[in-house]
Design a protein around this motif. Structure first.
Motif, PDB file in Angstrom:
ATOM      1  N   MET A   1       0.767  -1.174  -0.069  1.00 59.01           N
ATOM      2  CA  MET A   1      -0.115   0.053  -0.044  1.00 59.01           C
ATOM      3  C   MET A   1       0.989   1.164  -0.018  1.00 59.01           C
ATOM      4  N   ASN A   2       0.462   2.401  -0.655  1.00 59.12           N
ATOM      5  CA  ASN A   2       1.282   3.483  -0.669  1.00 59.12           C
ATOM      6  C   ASN A   2       1.242   4.317   0.565  1.00 59.12           C
ATOM      7  N   LYS A   3       2.043   5.276   0.637  1.00 58.65           N
ATOM      8  CA  LYS A   3       2.161   5.970   1.841  1.00 58.65           C
ATOM      9  C   LYS A   3       0.804   6.782   2.164  1.00 58.65           C
ATOM     10  N   LYS A   4       0.249   7.345   1.178  1.00 63.08           N
ATOM     11  CA  LYS A   4      -0.910   8.146   1.413  1.00 63.08           C
ATOM     12  C   LYS A   4      -2.049   7.160   1.842  1.00 63.08           C
ATOM     13  N   GLY A   5      -2.091   6.215   1.326  1.00 66.73           N
ATOM     14  CA  GLY A   5      -3.105   5.068   1.885  1.00 66.73           C
ATOM     15  C   GLY A   5      -3.025   4.799   3.455  1.00 66.73           C
ATOM     16  N   ASN A   6      -1.839   4.583   3.693  1.00 67.18           N
ATOM     17  CA  ASN A   6      -1.265   4.267   5.028  1.00 67.18           C
ATOM     18  C   ASN A   6      -1.825   5.546   5.969  1.00 67.18           C
ATOM     19  N   LEU A   7      -1.486   6.649   5.535  1.00 69.50           N
ATOM     20  CA  LEU A   7      -1.638   7.806   6.413  1.00 69.50           C
ATOM     21  C   LEU A   7      -3.273   7.976   6.560  1.00 69.50           C
ATOM     22  N   PHE A   8      -3.783   8.005   5.527  1.00 71.77           N
ATOM     23  CA  PHE A   8      -5.395   8.067   5.784  1.00 71.77           C
ATOM     24  C   PHE A   8      -5.980   6.649   6.394  1.00 71.77           C
ATOM     25  N   ASP A   9      -5.515   5.581   6.380  1.00 70.09           N
ATOM     26  CA  ASP A   9      -5.783   4.419   7.281  1.00 70.09           C
ATOM     27  C   ASP A   9      -5.441   4.687   8.676  1.00 70.09           C
ATOM     28  N   LYS A  10      -4.548   5.452   9.072  1.00 70.92           N
ATOM     29  CA  LYS A  10      -4.072   5.959  10.376  1.00 70.92           C
ATOM     30  C   LYS A  10      -5.122   6.881  10.819  1.00 70.92           C
ATOM     31  N   ILE A  11      -5.458   7.749  10.007  1.00 65.29           N
ATOM     32  CA  ILE A  11      -6.146   8.924  10.407  1.00 65.29           C
ATOM     33  C   ILE A  11      -7.700   8.399  10.845  1.00 65.29           C
ATOM     34  N   ASN A  12      -8.098   7.284  10.003  1.00 66.62           N
ATOM     35  CA  ASN A  12      -9.451   6.741   9.961  1.00 66.62           C
ATOM     36  C   ASN A  12      -9.287   6.022  11.190  1.00 66.62           C
ATOM     37  N   GLN A  13      -8.208   5.289  11.562  1.00 64.92           N
ATOM     38  CA  GLN A  13      -8.489   4.207  12.872  1.00 64.92           C
ATOM     39  C   GLN A  13      -8.248   5.236  14.077  1.00 64.92           C
ATOM     40  N   LYS A  14      -7.433   6.366  14.095  1.00 72.67           N
ATOM     41  CA  LYS A  14      -7.407   7.024  15.319  1.00 72.67           C
ATOM     42  C   LYS A  14      -8.749   8.017  15.349  1.00 72.67           C
ATOM     43  N   THR A  15      -9.468   8.574  14.224  1.00 80.81           N
ATOM     44  CA  THR A  15     -10.351   9.423  14.449  1.00 80.81           C
ATOM     45  C   THR A  15     -11.798   8.957  13.954  1.00 80.81           C
ATOM     46  N   ASN A  16     -11.795   8.062  13.341  1.00 77.89           N
ATOM     47  CA  ASN A  16     -12.944   7.628  12.613  1.00 77.89           C
ATOM     48  C   ASN A  16     -13.571   8.550  11.750  1.00 77.89           C
ATOM     49  N   ILE A  17     -12.638   9.062  11.079  1.00 74.40           N
ATOM     50  CA  ILE A  17     -12.975  10.305   9.802  1.00 74.40           C
ATOM     51  C   ILE A  17     -12.653   9.431   8.517  1.00 74.40           C
ATOM     52  N   ASP A  18     -13.724   9.419   7.754  1.00 69.87           N
ATOM     53  CA  ASP A  18     -13.569   8.851   6.347  1.00 69.87           C
ATOM     54  C   ASP A  18     -12.761   9.629   5.573  1.00 69.87           C
ATOM     55  N   PRO A  19     -11.672   8.988   4.999  1.00 70.59           N
ATOM     56  CA  PRO A  19     -10.690   9.760   4.134  1.00 70.59           C
ATOM     57  C   PRO A  19     -11.517  10.525   2.975  1.00 70.59           C
ATOM     58  N   GLY A  20     -12.577  10.180   2.447  1.00 71.63           N
ATOM     59  CA  GLY A  20     -13.192  10.871   1.481  1.00 71.63           C
ATOM     60  C   GLY A  20     -13.818  12.023   1.865  1.00 71.63           C
ATOM     61  N   GLU A  21     -14.271  12.111   3.242  1.00 76.56           N
ATOM     62  CA  GLU A  21     -14.508  13.385   3.829  1.00 76.56           C
ATOM     63  C   GLU A  21     -13.503  14.537   4.027  1.00 76.56           C
ATOM     64  N   ILE A  22     -12.170  14.135   4.181  1.00 75.42           N
ATOM     65  CA  ILE A  22     -11.119  14.840   4.377  1.00 75.42           C
ATOM     66  C   ILE A  22     -11.002  15.426   2.910  1.00 75.42           C
ATOM     67  N   TYR A  23     -10.981  14.569   1.881  1.00 74.70           N
ATOM     68  CA  TYR A  23     -10.703  15.017   0.479  1.00 74.70           C
ATOM     69  C   TYR A  23     -11.842  16.349   0.233  1.00 74.70           C
ATOM     70  N   LYS A  24     -13.189  15.937   0.613  1.00 71.47           N
ATOM     71  CA  LYS A  24     -14.209  17.037   0.225  1.00 71.47           C
ATOM     72  C   LYS A  24     -14.157  18.106   1.003  1.00 71.47           C
ATOM     73  N   VAL A  25     -13.469  18.249   2.415  1.00 69.24           N
ATOM     74  CA  VAL A  25     -13.183  19.617   2.905  1.00 69.24           C
ATOM     75  C   VAL A  25     -11.987  20.133   2.227  1.00 69.24           C
ATOM     76  N   ALA A  26     -11.017  19.480   1.990  1.00 67.40           N
ATOM     77  CA  ALA A  26      -9.982  20.118   1.283  1.00 67.40           C
ATOM     78  C   ALA A  26     -10.305  20.697  -0.024  1.00 67.40           C
ATOM     79  N   ASP A  27     -10.891  19.895  -0.723  1.00 67.91           N
ATOM     80  CA  ASP A  27     -11.509  20.646  -2.035  1.00 67.91           C
ATOM     81  C   ASP A  27     -12.378  21.688  -1.768  1.00 67.91           C
ATOM     82  N   SER A  28     -13.100  21.714  -0.765  1.00 68.80           N
ATOM     83  CA  SER A  28     -14.151  22.828  -0.606  1.00 68.80           C
ATOM     84  C   SER A  28     -13.409  24.129  -0.320  1.00 68.80           C
TER      85      SER A  28
END
Length: 85
Positions: A1-28
């Protein structure tokens, strides 16, 4: 798995925030006007809701005012202190 995937997996595990939601906020916020209080307030509320954290009105007001006045800490220690107040 790539580093970006690992980072978002860790964020999801620690915060239960969907990586897709992070992308939506960043895009907005790509072209957001951070001097506009309404825009900033909406973003702060969205992030608090996303993190499932209560945000008292007083703290919301302080965060919004700091961002709008471009008085946001640039280092993690200062930023952490700001959120603990």
């Amino acid at each position: 798995m790539n580093k970006k995937g690992n980072l978002f997996d860790k964020i999801n595990q620690k915060t239960n925030i969907d990586p897709g939601e992070i992308y939506k906020v960043a895009d907005s916020v790509k072209n957001a006007d951070f001097s506009d209080e309404r825009t900033v307030r909406n973003l702060v509320r969205r992030l608090a809701k996303m993190a499932n954290k209560p945000l008292p009105k007083e703290k919301e007001d302080k965060l919004v005012q700091s961002i709008v006045s471009n008085n946001v800490p640039t280092d993690m220690q200062s930023l952490s202190k700001m959120f603990k107040k």
